[in-house]
Design a protein around this motif. Structure first.
Motif, PDB file in Angstrom:
ATOM      1  N   UNK A 143      54.282  41.000  40.606  1.00  0.00           N
ATOM      2  CA  UNK A 143      54.923  40.881  39.184  1.00  0.00           C
ATOM      3  C   UNK A 143      54.379  41.491  38.230  1.00  0.00           C
ATOM      4  N   UNK A 144      54.203  42.812  38.541  1.00  0.00           N
ATOM      5  CA  UNK A 144      53.884  43.762  37.600  1.00  0.00           C
ATOM      6  C   UNK A 144      52.474  43.855  36.837  1.00  0.00           C
ATOM      7  N   UNK A 145      51.607  42.986  37.799  1.00  0.00           N
ATOM      8  CA  UNK A 145      50.245  42.875  37.119  1.00  0.00           C
ATOM      9  C   UNK A 145      49.257  43.543  38.137  1.00  0.00           C
ATOM     10  N   UNK A 146      47.830  43.086  38.309  1.00  0.00           N
ATOM     11  CA  UNK A 146      46.842  43.596  39.004  1.00  0.00           C
ATOM     12  C   UNK A 146      46.175  42.705  39.451  1.00  0.00           C
ATOM     13  N   UNK A 147      45.333  42.678  40.543  1.00  0.00           N
ATOM     14  CA  UNK A 147      44.455  41.512  41.127  1.00  0.00           C
ATOM     15  C   UNK A 147      43.277  41.443  40.042  1.00  0.00           C
ATOM     16  N   UNK A 148      43.378  40.669  39.135  1.00  0.00           N
ATOM     17  CA  UNK A 148      42.454  40.477  38.018  1.00  0.00           C
ATOM     18  C   UNK A 148      41.305  39.310  38.433  1.00  0.00           C
ATOM     19  N   UNK A 149      40.882  38.832  37.545  1.00  0.00           N
ATOM     20  CA  UNK A 149      39.839  37.828  37.587  1.00  0.00           C
ATOM     21  C   UNK A 149      38.577  38.306  38.478  1.00  0.00           C
ATOM     22  N   UNK A 150      38.223  39.560  38.204  1.00  0.00           N
ATOM     23  CA  UNK A 150      37.023  40.124  39.009  1.00  0.00           C
ATOM     24  C   UNK A 150      37.642  40.788  40.150  1.00  0.00           C
ATOM     25  N   UNK A 151      38.686  40.745  40.656  1.00  0.00           N
ATOM     26  CA  UNK A 151      39.203  41.460  41.874  1.00  0.00           C
ATOM     27  C   UNK A 151      38.851  42.846  42.150  1.00  0.00           C
ATOM     28  N   UNK A 152      38.482  43.545  40.974  1.00  0.00           N
ATOM     29  CA  UNK A 152      38.038  44.938  40.890  1.00  0.00           C
ATOM     30  C   UNK A 152      36.570  45.017  41.246  1.00  0.00           C
ATOM     31  N   UNK A 153      35.844  43.541  41.477  1.00  0.00           N
ATOM     32  CA  UNK A 153      34.468  43.412  41.725  1.00  0.00           C
ATOM     33  C   UNK A 153      34.626  43.276  43.382  1.00  0.00           C
ATOM     34  N   UNK A 154      35.057  41.983  43.681  1.00  0.00           N
ATOM     35  CA  UNK A 154      34.825  41.571  45.127  1.00  0.00           C
ATOM     36  C   UNK A 154      35.535  42.386  46.151  1.00  0.00           C
ATOM     37  N   UNK A 155      37.090  42.729  45.701  1.00  0.00           N
ATOM     38  CA  UNK A 155      37.762  43.417  46.561  1.00  0.00           C
ATOM     39  C   UNK A 155      37.333  44.566  47.465  1.00  0.00           C
ATOM     40  N   UNK A 197      31.589  50.429  41.714  1.00  0.00           N
ATOM     41  CA  UNK A 197      30.338  50.717  41.589  1.00  0.00           C
ATOM     42  C   UNK A 197      30.171  50.153  40.157  1.00  0.00           C
ATOM     43  N   UNK A 198      30.765  49.279  39.657  1.00  0.00           N
ATOM     44  CA  UNK A 198      30.454  48.505  38.356  1.00  0.00           C
ATOM     45  C   UNK A 198      29.943  46.978  38.676  1.00  0.00           C
ATOM     46  N   UNK A 199      29.493  46.517  37.613  1.00  0.00           N
ATOM     47  CA  UNK A 199      28.803  45.128  37.636  1.00  0.00           C
ATOM     48  C   UNK A 199      30.165  44.220  37.364  1.00  0.00           C
ATOM     49  N   UNK A 200      29.788  42.818  37.784  1.00  0.00           N
ATOM     50  CA  UNK A 200      30.850  41.789  37.465  1.00  0.00           C
ATOM     51  C   UNK A 200      31.537  42.073  35.996  1.00  0.00           C
ATOM     52  N   UNK A 201      30.580  42.087  35.194  1.00  0.00           N
ATOM     53  CA  UNK A 201      30.590  42.163  33.676  1.00  0.00           C
ATOM     54  C   UNK A 201      31.419  43.281  33.454  1.00  0.00           C
ATOM     55  N   UNK A 202      31.035  44.712  34.145  1.00  0.00           N
ATOM     56  CA  UNK A 202      31.796  46.000  33.887  1.00  0.00           C
ATOM     57  C   UNK A 202      33.201  45.756  34.244  1.00  0.00           C
ATOM     58  N   UNK A 203      33.395  45.041  35.606  1.00  0.00           N
ATOM     59  CA  UNK A 203      34.833  44.981  36.007  1.00  0.00           C
ATOM     60  C   UNK A 203      35.509  44.148  35.075  1.00  0.00           C
ATOM     61  N   UNK A 204      34.964  42.911  34.715  1.00  0.00           N
ATOM     62  CA  UNK A 204      35.719  42.119  33.711  1.00  0.00           C
ATOM     63  C   UNK A 204      36.102  42.489  32.439  1.00  0.00           C
ATOM     64  N   UNK A 205      35.315  43.300  32.034  1.00  0.00           N
ATOM     65  CA  UNK A 205      35.634  44.048  30.778  1.00  0.00           C
ATOM     66  C   UNK A 205      36.773  45.184  30.964  1.00  0.00           C
ATOM     67  N   UNK A 206      36.641  45.782  32.057  1.00  0.00           N
ATOM     68  CA  UNK A 206      37.706  46.826  32.454  1.00  0.00           C
ATOM     69  C   UNK A 206      39.164  46.089  32.584  1.00  0.00           C
ATOM     70  N   UNK A 207      39.071  44.825  33.209  1.00  0.00           N
ATOM     71  CA  UNK A 207      40.201  44.148  33.656  1.00  0.00           C
ATOM     72  C   UNK A 207      40.698  43.607  32.256  1.00  0.00           C
ATOM     73  N   UNK A 208      40.000  43.210  31.179  1.00  0.00           N
ATOM     74  CA  UNK A 208      40.752  42.796  30.150  1.00  0.00           C
ATOM     75  C   UNK A 208      41.598  43.892  29.545  1.00  0.00           C
ATOM     76  N   UNK A 209      40.950  45.234  29.584  1.00  0.00           N
ATOM     77  CA  UNK A 209      41.854  46.312  28.846  1.00  0.00           C
ATOM     78  C   UNK A 209      43.028  46.310  29.610  1.00  0.00           C
ATOM     79  N   UNK A 210      42.874  46.435  31.030  1.00  0.00           N
ATOM     80  CA  UNK A 210      44.211  46.488  31.718  1.00  0.00           C
ATOM     81  C   UNK A 210      45.165  45.298  31.463  1.00  0.00           C
ATOM     82  N   UNK A 211      44.505  43.975  31.212  1.00  0.00           N
ATOM     83  CA  UNK A 211      45.646  42.973  30.974  1.00  0.00           C
ATOM     84  C   UNK A 211      46.354  42.943  29.718  1.00  0.00           C
ATOM     85  N   UNK A 212      45.804  43.654  28.756  1.00  0.00           N
ATOM     86  CA  UNK A 212      46.279  43.878  27.467  1.00  0.00           C
ATOM     87  C   UNK A 212      47.086  45.248  27.588  1.00  0.00           C
TER      88      UNK A 212
END
Length: 390
Positions: free
Chosen positions: A175-187, A322-337
């Motif tokens: 749907x033109x999004x990415x696996x967010x909600x910390x997907x970049x951390x656990x996946x 290589x990021x913390x959960x906080x670092x990933x969520x900050x990155x993902x917020x940029x991507x969401x916008x």
């Protein structure tokens, strides 16, 4: 329903009977208004536990901003409360734990420039971080569909209990999004390249396979969920270890589907080699060269996804590893916008969710057209608009 309807009905109360029935009707009307969301999530103290129940069964317990605004402060209160020893989260309706975020509301907001397109992601990720940093044992009973936003409410907690009814997926590239909600951390932390495979293809895992993949911590029969919840709430001053022991006991007793092979087991080596390329073009090339039925099926799936989302997702996981959960969520917020500013998210939601014609017209239409410069702009710091997490 217009905002004047309920007050107008209230003015007529003295003339209408029976009064009790009308009261119930009014209560229902009020609950259906977006300003009164008391029934969408239930927050209760049961024994030693604080219990969060997602209560939108008709919407498969999809998470909206009003639910987030109720769950977050209560989670924080229970975390501080000396009489609350653990937190349990579950869904109602028997079909879903939580099928994702309220995509339609976000789409409408993004199109009109409404603040919700920022606020939803910001507040959802703050809640995801609260789950990930919760000091009390956090048990997610992921019985039923668990996708997108539902993954964010569960996967970062201490314990995730799946059943034979659980269906896990991160289908956002469709749907033109990415696996967010910390997907970049656990996946990226899943074994080999399984996380990359799940993120890029949206592949669905079911039942015991969710535990085998390392996403659920435990697997039990759906019919035992209520008994498990009761046993958890009746623990006396439980520690994380006490909770783990109880969950382990239920998991060990469960023999359901034990003899079945992991659905990705025979393809693990292929997944690890084919999805190890550093670029999306490289992964596609690997799949083409391999030519096996499995590889060709993944190629067919990937061809339907947003090229922008695919490239964004691959880089999200590479950096998130290589990021913390906080670092990933900050990155993902940029991507969401970046997605809110773009074309593909709105087109993907239209094609897949609203019109259901399953043929989105992506822009850019090919992987080659998605430039590194454009990707860099999506990952760029938002300055004062960045997501700040503790």
């Amino acid at each position: 329903m217009g905002p004047l309807v309920v007050p107008a009905l209230r003015q007529r109360l003295p003339r209408l009977k029976p009064f009790h029935r009308l009261q119930i009707t009014l209560q229902h009307l009020s609950m259906s208004k977006p300003t009164d969301f008391s029934a969408e999530v239930l927050l209760e103290k049961k024994g030693c536990a604080g219990v969060i129940t997602l209560n939108r069964p008709k919407a498969l317990n999809a998470l909206n901003v009003s639910m987030i605004r109720q769950i977050y402060p209560q989670l924080k209160r229970w975390e501080q409360d000396p009489e609350t020893f653990l937190i349990i989260i579950k869904g109602t309706g028997g079909k879903a734990f939580c099928a994702g975020g309220d995509i339609r509301a976000i789409t409408d907001a993004g199109r009109t420039g409404d603040r919700l397109a920022q606020d939803f992601f910001r507040e959802e990720y703050i809640l995801n971080n609260a789950v990930g940093t919760c000091r009390k044992p956090y048990v997610a009973l992921i019985d039923g569909i668990t996708m997108g936003g539902g993954v964010g409410l569960s996967v970062h907690g201490h314990f995730r209990v799946a059943t034979e009814k659980t269906v896990f997926a991160m289908p956002e590239t469709a749907i033109g999004l990415f696996p967010d909600v910390g997907g970049g951390y656990f996946l990226p932390k899943l074994s080999g390249k399984i996380g990359y495979f799940l993120a890029l293809t949206g592949f669905r895992l079911k039942g015991r396979d969710i535990h085998r993949a390392g996403i659920a911590t435990h697997f039990i029969e759906a019919e035992k969920v209520a008994a498990l919840e009761k046993d958890l709430t009746e623990l006396k001053s439980p520690s994380k270890e006490n909770v783990a022991n109880l969950l382990d006991a239920y998991h060990t007793k469960c023999k359901l589907d034990q003899e079945k092979e992991f659905i990705l087991g025979e393809h693990t080596d292929k997944i690890n080699s084919l999805f190890s390329a550093n670029t999306m073009e490289g992964i596609v090339q690997n799949l083409k060269q391999d030519g096996s039925p499995f590889a060709l099926k993944q190629l067919e799936t990937i061809a339907k996804m947003s090229p922008t989302s695919l490239k964004m997702t691959l880089r999200q996981l590479q950096e998130g590893a290589s990021l913390s959960l906080q670092g990933v969520l900050a990155m993902e917020f940029r991507l969401s916008q970046a997605c809110m500013r773009g074309h593909d998210f709105y087109e993907g939601v239209r094609a897949v969710i609203i019109d259901k014609d399953q043929s989105p017209k992506w822009k850019p239409a090919t992987l080659e057209e998605v430039t590194d410069e454009f990707l860099d702009s999506c990952f760029k710091c938002l300055g004062s608009g960045d997501l700040k997490l503790q």
